[in-house]
Motif scaffolding. Structure first.
Motif, PDB file in Angstrom:
ATOM      1  N   VAL A 163      24.904  57.278 -35.799  1.00  0.00           N
ATOM      2  CA  VAL A 163      25.271  58.686 -35.664  1.00  0.00           C
ATOM      3  C   VAL A 163      26.242  59.094 -36.765  1.00  0.00           C
ATOM      4  O   VAL A 163      27.231  58.402 -37.018  1.00  0.00           O
ATOM      5  CB  VAL A 163      25.896  58.961 -34.288  1.00  0.00           C
ATOM      6  N   GLY A 164      25.957  60.224 -37.408  1.00  0.00           N
ATOM      7  CA  GLY A 164      26.877  60.770 -38.393  1.00  0.00           C
ATOM      8  C   GLY A 164      26.694  60.268 -39.802  1.00  0.00           C
ATOM      9  O   GLY A 164      27.360  60.754 -40.720  1.00  0.00           O
ATOM     10  N   VAL A 165      25.794  59.301 -40.001  1.00  0.00           N
ATOM     11  CA  VAL A 165      25.551  58.822 -41.361  1.00  0.00           C
ATOM     12  C   VAL A 165      24.688  59.840 -42.098  1.00  0.00           C
ATOM     13  O   VAL A 165      23.989  60.649 -41.494  1.00  0.00           O
ATOM     14  CB  VAL A 165      24.870  57.436 -41.375  1.00  0.00           C
ATOM     15  N   ASP A 201      33.839  66.341 -37.369  1.00  0.00           N
ATOM     16  CA  ASP A 201      32.608  66.995 -37.809  1.00  0.00           C
ATOM     17  C   ASP A 201      31.609  67.203 -36.674  1.00  0.00           C
ATOM     18  O   ASP A 201      30.714  68.044 -36.786  1.00  0.00           O
ATOM     19  CB  ASP A 201      31.940  66.171 -38.913  1.00  0.00           C
ATOM     20  N   TYR A 202      31.727  66.428 -35.618  1.00  0.00           N
ATOM     21  CA  TYR A 202      30.819  66.546 -34.472  1.00  0.00           C
ATOM     22  C   TYR A 202      31.467  65.919 -33.253  1.00  0.00           C
ATOM     23  O   TYR A 202      32.461  65.174 -33.366  1.00  0.00           O
ATOM     24  CB  TYR A 202      29.473  65.867 -34.756  1.00  0.00           C
ATOM     25  N   ARG A 203      30.899  66.188 -32.086  1.00  0.00           N
ATOM     26  CA  ARG A 203      31.390  65.584 -30.851  1.00  0.00           C
ATOM     27  C   ARG A 203      30.197  65.195 -29.986  1.00  0.00           C
ATOM     28  O   ARG A 203      29.252  65.974 -29.856  1.00  0.00           O
ATOM     29  CB  ARG A 203      32.286  66.562 -30.097  1.00  0.00           C
ATOM     30  N   ILE A 204      30.249  63.992 -29.435  1.00  0.00           N
ATOM     31  CA  ILE A 204      29.191  63.549 -28.524  1.00  0.00           C
ATOM     32  C   ILE A 204      29.775  63.230 -27.157  1.00  0.00           C
ATOM     33  O   ILE A 204      30.956  62.904 -27.036  1.00  0.00           O
ATOM     34  CB  ILE A 204      28.436  62.306 -29.063  1.00  0.00           C
ATOM     35  N   PHE A 212      24.939  65.722 -27.916  1.00  0.00           N
ATOM     36  CA  PHE A 212      25.766  66.438 -28.895  1.00  0.00           C
ATOM     37  C   PHE A 212      26.329  67.704 -28.244  1.00  0.00           C
ATOM     38  O   PHE A 212      25.589  68.605 -27.864  1.00  0.00           O
ATOM     39  CB  PHE A 212      24.943  66.811 -30.134  1.00  0.00           C
ATOM     40  N   SER A 213      27.643  67.747 -28.137  1.00  0.00           N
ATOM     41  CA  SER A 213      28.278  68.941 -27.584  1.00  0.00           C
ATOM     42  C   SER A 213      28.725  69.903 -28.679  1.00  0.00           C
ATOM     43  O   SER A 213      28.977  71.080 -28.408  1.00  0.00           O
ATOM     44  CB  SER A 213      29.486  68.558 -26.717  1.00  0.00           C
ATOM     45  N   TRP A 214      28.794  69.407 -29.933  1.00  0.00           N
ATOM     46  CA  TRP A 214      29.279  70.276 -31.012  1.00  0.00           C
ATOM     47  C   TRP A 214      28.985  69.635 -32.363  1.00  0.00           C
ATOM     48  O   TRP A 214      29.075  68.426 -32.520  1.00  0.00           O
ATOM     49  CB  TRP A 214      30.779  70.500 -30.855  1.00  0.00           C
ATOM     50  N   LEU A 274      24.855  71.148 -41.763  1.00  0.00           N
ATOM     51  CA  LEU A 274      23.438  71.207 -42.120  1.00  0.00           C
ATOM     52  C   LEU A 274      23.183  72.063 -43.354  1.00  0.00           C
ATOM     53  O   LEU A 274      22.029  72.221 -43.773  1.00  0.00           O
ATOM     54  CB  LEU A 274      22.608  71.709 -40.938  1.00  0.00           C
ATOM     55  N   HIS A 275      24.264  72.602 -43.949  1.00  0.00           N
ATOM     56  CA  HIS A 275      24.148  73.299 -45.227  1.00  0.00           C
ATOM     57  C   HIS A 275      24.478  72.384 -46.404  1.00  0.00           C
ATOM     58  O   HIS A 275      24.304  72.786 -47.552  1.00  0.00           O
ATOM     59  CB  HIS A 275      25.060  74.529 -45.257  1.00  0.00           C
ATOM     60  N   ARG A 276      24.966  71.189 -46.118  1.00  0.00           N
ATOM     61  CA  ARG A 276      25.210  70.240 -47.206  1.00  0.00           C
ATOM     62  C   ARG A 276      23.876  69.918 -47.878  1.00  0.00           C
ATOM     63  O   ARG A 276      22.853  69.797 -47.200  1.00  0.00           O
ATOM     64  CB  ARG A 276      25.854  68.967 -46.670  1.00  0.00           C
ATOM     65  N   PRO A 277      23.859  69.758 -49.201  1.00  0.00           N
ATOM     66  CA  PRO A 277      22.580  69.656 -49.924  1.00  0.00           C
ATOM     67  C   PRO A 277      21.607  68.607 -49.401  1.00  0.00           C
ATOM     68  O   PRO A 277      20.446  68.913 -49.161  1.00  0.00           O
ATOM     69  CB  PRO A 277      23.033  69.357 -51.356  1.00  0.00           C
TER      70      PRO A 277
END
Length: 311
Positions: free
Chosen positions: A259-261, A62-65, A85-87, A93-96
């Motif tokens: 991160v990611g929570v 879901d992401y890369r650091i 954050f590279s990605w 960010l569209h999740r409710p």
């Protein structure tokens, strides 16, 4: 749809907005009732919250650091040539709950000592955020936990009102009444003026705010902080980071974040520790041993809350 267009919908009265289905209706058999052991041991309850964070992101998927190089707190100089954050996956960010959380971040003046101007649209965003997260597993668990501890009402409306008050009611900080709130300090960050005319960043413990501000060029990641004792150094899979950065050119010498929570997980975790714990809460959250620091502002307000890695 652009993020800003999506977030603008949350300015409408909460009763006119659409919300996610209740997680207990979507996932039959989902158990959000605390066990006796969890009621007696805060660490067990925090571990359960981690398990119930159905919205938590997965590193690499879901992401890369990029953690860059490490440094001591007192060391000067930028030890990270790249962004943290590279990605980030496009739909996150569209999740409710994520989207509604993001909509709140521009409601504050980060300078301490300036009275906040709260509009009706701001209040609508706050109420809609609370309504959305109240449908999630971590907040449902938190509610049941506080009910069984005799801390809050079984009534959903009363519980949501309590949550909104705890996180969004304004209080004084920096010599000015109505200038701060728990949400602003913990998740958005504040700029504190010091007696010699110097400024420093306080609060700012949320990874989503970090990602957004870094993508705008307002945050300069300067490297991770070495553990106090020999231990595992952070890598791209680590979801508990202790870092140093500048925000609007001002230093945050040491900051820790999960991160990611999900937003609902952090609200649940810090609220739980505020009501059921103490200033220092030595707990396990998933694979991480933490001290959840929880400072009070007066009797019944959160002054600050954040994780500190245990060595």
């Amino acid at each position: 749809m652009k993020n800003s267009e999506e977030w603008n919908r949350y300015k409408r009265p909460p009763s006119e907005q659409e919300y996610s289905e209740d997680v207990s209706q979507l996932r039959h058999g989902l158990n959000v009732k605390p066990t006796r052991e969890e009621l007696n041991h805060l660490s067990k309850a925090c571990c359960r919250l981690w398990e119930l964070d159905l919205n938590r992101l997965l590193p690499g998927k879901d992401y890369r650091i990029e953690c860059g190089q490490g440094k001591k707190v007192y060391q000067k100089g930028d030890m990270a040539s790249e962004n943290l954050f590279s990605w980030l996956k496009d739909d996150i960010l569209h999740r409710p709950t994520y989207s509604r959380f993001c909509a709140l971040l521009d409601n504050y003046n980060p300078r301490q000592g300036y009275k906040e101007l709260v509009t009706q649209q701001d209040k609508n965003e706050e109420a809609a955020f609370i309504e959305e997260i109240a449908r999630s597993a971590p907040i449902k668990y938190l509610h049941q936990y506080l009910v069984l501890k005799g801390i809050t009402s079984q009534d959903q409306k009363d519980f949501k009102k309590m949550l909104a008050s705890l996180w969004f009611d304004l209080y004084g900080r920096g010599g000015c009444s109505g200038s701060s709130s728990a949400f602003e300090h913990v998740f958005v960050g504040e700029i504190k003026g010091r007696c010699r005319g110097e400024n420093e960043v306080t609060g700012f413990h949320n990874w989503i705010q970090f990602y957004l501000e870094e993508s705008k060029g307002n945050v300069d990641y300067q490297g991770y902080i070495f553990p106090r004792t020999c231990g595992d150094l952070p890598d791209s899979e680590m979801q508990l980071l202790t870092i140093q950065f500048e925000w609007h050119g001002l230093l945050k010498s040491v900051s820790s974040t999960l991160v990611g929570v999900s937003p609902e997980f952090e609200i649940a975790l810090y609220t739980l520790c505020f009501f059921a714990g103490e200033e220092n809460n030595h707990v396990h959250v998933g694979p991480y041993a933490l001290n959840i620091k929880c400072y009070r502002m007066g009797v019944n307000k959160i002054g600050s809350a954040f994780p500190v890695a245990e060595q």
